[in-house]
Enzyme design. Structure first.
Site, mmCIF file in Angstrom:
data_model
loop_
_atom_site.group_PDB
_atom_site.id
_atom_site.type_symbol
_atom_site.label_atom_id
_atom_site.label_comp_id
_atom_site.label_asym_id
_atom_site.label_seq_id
_atom_site.Cartn_x
_atom_site.Cartn_y
_atom_site.Cartn_z
ATOM 1 N N ASP A 190 32.972 54.238 -9.642
ATOM 2 C CA ASP A 190 31.724 53.525 -9.947
ATOM 3 C C ASP A 190 31.965 52.034 -10.206
ATOM 4 O O ASP A 190 32.735 51.668 -11.086
ATOM 5 C CB ASP A 190 31.140 54.209 -11.204
ATOM 6 C CG ASP A 190 29.876 53.543 -11.737
ATOM 7 O OD1 ASP A 190 29.332 52.660 -11.068
ATOM 8 O OD2 ASP A 190 29.452 53.949 -12.842
ATOM 9 N N HIS A 222 27.370 52.422 -17.673
ATOM 10 C CA HIS A 222 28.475 52.312 -16.726
ATOM 11 C C HIS A 222 29.701 51.651 -17.348
ATOM 12 O O HIS A 222 29.592 50.778 -18.202
ATOM 13 C CB HIS A 222 28.041 51.496 -15.507
ATOM 14 C CG HIS A 222 26.879 52.110 -14.787
ATOM 15 N ND1 HIS A 222 27.033 53.023 -13.777
ATOM 16 C CD2 HIS A 222 25.544 51.966 -14.969
ATOM 17 C CE1 HIS A 222 25.841 53.408 -13.345
ATOM 18 N NE2 HIS A 222 24.923 52.773 -14.055
#
Ligand SMILES: [Zn+2]
Length: 606
Positions: free
Chosen positions: A239, A413
């Site tokens: 990610d 994130h």
């Protein structure tokens, strides 16, 4: 029970169907179900190479979908839409292009979904039917959200979903053995996927952060991550969403204190805009409500749906009595006991917050003493609409608090230090940043270099670009970012095509700006449906009519014929006639001029 926001399902399927039948779409692509791109099919030499192809998510945040292919077997990870979350205005979203998979339905051994966010599940109802409805594997909460979404689309086949957790082991086909690794994010039940292939082990992180004290979720299993790293990883796909942000991501649990102090100072109503899918945040707000003796009124369909699903399966914990059930009840409760929790913190035109400030909400009006809290980060591109929204809120006498002013936000994130930690723990031989715009992937690649990965083993790919791993004669494996590309251009869907006028207007403007418009006015007998006189044609920005008399005349005759040839059963259905005129004339003008003006049919019944 949880109050239901009126569902838009019925309209959605109707609109979707009629839109997808249109021959011309002026976006960058069309939603086609049966257009195999034969020339682009790359045959997999038997047992030869492991192919990794990311269909979406390498040039944007959203539309995530990854294929792994080996020996005529394929597994799929995620099937998202672009952009952003479910409280997008519900029109014209983009799904991954699956042309490559057509004709390969038998190869597909399974679909794995990493977590329940729309940019990972949103494409499912559109795609599953056209790829042969393969078996699906995902966490419990994700399964609940996917089933709920599938219900809204009557074209979606009955999905074969198996729930998995960190102990699950799957054998998919001959070549893929799959395990799951718990990671944290802004929604519970997120898994990284470990895929053992004949070429080596691949790890796909999904969206992740490392949170040692998550809310209503288990912490990411760092021990296991390190252990897997010790066993040897061929490729890590990770990610990149926050790869340009230095430092460590803060924990979901640390946001509570700041919010709590905030609540103490507020005497009036608290109105909170957030993402319905940020369930960890929603849990925090329920806890705070209980602590401060406030009750919660949920607003927005996605908010109601998500809270209901997550509460049912135990991922959201609260006493149902805390929920305010109706507008009447809301009116009876003192302001300092109320939290209204809704969607729309991105300034989406059809979401709860915008309807309130526009005076379109059926019961909630802003007033002096209200405090509106924006509890989600600003998605790039939404800055202007959020600023406008805040202006309107303040003009109506309410206060605005954004996470930038107070630390009420924790992102979902991993930031730079977390990302480096992941690479260090897993020690992959190859690295491929995923899930982000190109510049985010580059930033992530740089981080990998900083922790010692050689540049030539880092693949910054584009959507559809094929990454290949092969063995040479001596058995050594090597990876390569090839020049091969499979189709990955936009596939647009007119999703829940009601309500969002501004997007339609923008789209029409683009069409008109490029190729102009042509208005066709046909007068018909309301009883028989027969044409009366010749249709009128007006052109603006398309062709100069005086110099194109022949073209206009031929168009006029076509329209007359269309109206004349009507089916008796649909004589009075002017929608049908309009669509037919639009399609036929659009096609005709394109073959004649190679231009696609907006065709605007007007049917007058007398
Ligand atoms: Zn996510």
């Amino acid at each position: 029970m949880i109050t239901k926001y009126k569902s838009r399902t019925d309209n959605s399927s109707k609109t979707k169907t009629s839109q997808s039948k249109r021959p011309f779409r002026h976006q960058l692509g069309t939603y086609k179900t049966k257009t195999p791109v034969k020339s682009a099919v790359i045959k997999s030499p038997k047992g030869d190479a492991l192919k990794i192809i990311v269909l979406g998510g390498l040039e944007e945040v959203g539309r995530n979908m990854t294929l792994l292919e080996y020996d005529q077997e394929i597994i799929i990870i995620d099937m998202g839409l672009q952009f952003p979350e479910e409280d997008m205005p519900g029109i014209d979203y983009i799904i991954p292009n699956t042309a490559y998979l057509e004709g390969k339905e038998d190869w597909i051994k399974g679909v794995i979904i990493t977590h329940g966010h729309m940019d990972h599940i949103g494409g499912i109802p559109h795609i599953m039917g056209i790829i042969g409805n393969p078996p699906m594997f995902m966490g419990k909460l994700t399964a609940g959200l996917v089933k709920k979404r599938a219900e809204e689309f009557n074209k979606c086949p009955k999905l074969g979903i198996s729930e998995v957790d960190e102990n699950s082991k799957l054998q998919l086909g001959k070549s893929f053995r799959v395990e799951f690794l718990r990671v944290n994010h802004s929604i519970p039940d997120c898994f990284a996927v470990i895929i053992h292939t004949p070429m080596g082990t691949i790890i796909h992180t999904g969206d992740f952060k490392i949170d040692y004290s998550p809310v209503n979720d288990k912490p990411a299993d760092l021990n296991r991550i390190a252990q897997i790293g010790g066993e040897g990883i061929l490729l890590l796909m990770a990610d990149s969403t926050d790869s340009t942000h230095p430092g460590y991501q803060i924990s979901e649990s640390s946001i509570g204190d700041e919010m709590s102090r905030l609540f103490e100072k507020i005497d009036g109503r608290v109105i909170i805009g957030t993402f319905a899918s940020q369930l960890s945040r929603v849990q925090k707000l329920f806890d705070l409500a209980a602590k401060h003796g406030r009750r919660i009124y949920l607003q927005g369909r996605s908010m109601n749906d998500n809270v209901e699903i997550a509460h049912q399966i135990g991922y959201l914990k609260f006493n149902p009595k805390i929920l305010i059930q109706s507008d009447n009840e809301l009116a009876r409760i003192p302001d300092n006991k109320i939290i209204i929790l809704g969607t729309g913190a991105q300034g989406e035109s059809n979401a709860f917050l915008m309807r309130v400030v526009n005076g379109e909400h059926r019961s909630v009006r802003l007033k002096e003493g209200d405090t509106v809290i924006f509890s989600s980060s600003v998605i790039p591109g939404n800055e202007r609409s959020i600023q406008n929204l805040k202006d309107m809120i303040v003009r109506q006498g309410a206060k605005v608090i954004h996470y930038e002013m107070m630390d009420v936000h924790a992102g979902g994130h991993a930031k730079q230090e977390d990302l480096k930690l992941m690479i260090r723990l897993l020690k992959p031989e190859y690295f491929m940043p995923i899930e982000g715009n190109h510049y985010m992937l580059r930033a992530h690649a740089e981080l990998a270099e900083q922790v010692g990965m050689p540049k030539e083993k880092i693949f910054v790919a584009d959507n559809g670009q094929v990454v290949e791993f092969r063995k040479n004669e001596s058995g050594a494996k090597s990876g390569k970012l090839t020049d091969e590309k499979i189709p990955s251009d936009y596939v647009m869907v007119d999703g829940l095509g009601v309500g969002d006028v501004s997007n339609i207007v923008l789209r029409d403007r683009r069409v008109m700006a490029e190729d102009g418009m042509i208005v066709i006015i046909a007068t018909i007998d309301s009883r028989t449906g027969d044409p009366i006189g010749n249709p009128d044609i007006i052109s603006r920005g398309f062709v100069y009519m005086k110099e194109n008399k022949e073209l206009i005349e031929r168009t006029r005759m076509r329209v007359k014929k269309i109206v004349k040839d009507h089916d008796m059963r649909t004589s009075a259905d002017d929608d049908y006639i309009k669509n037919k005129i639009r399609n036929d004339v659009g096609q005709f003008l394109f073959t004649q001029t190679k231009r696609r003006p907006m065709v605007l049919p007007v049917v007058i019944k007398v």
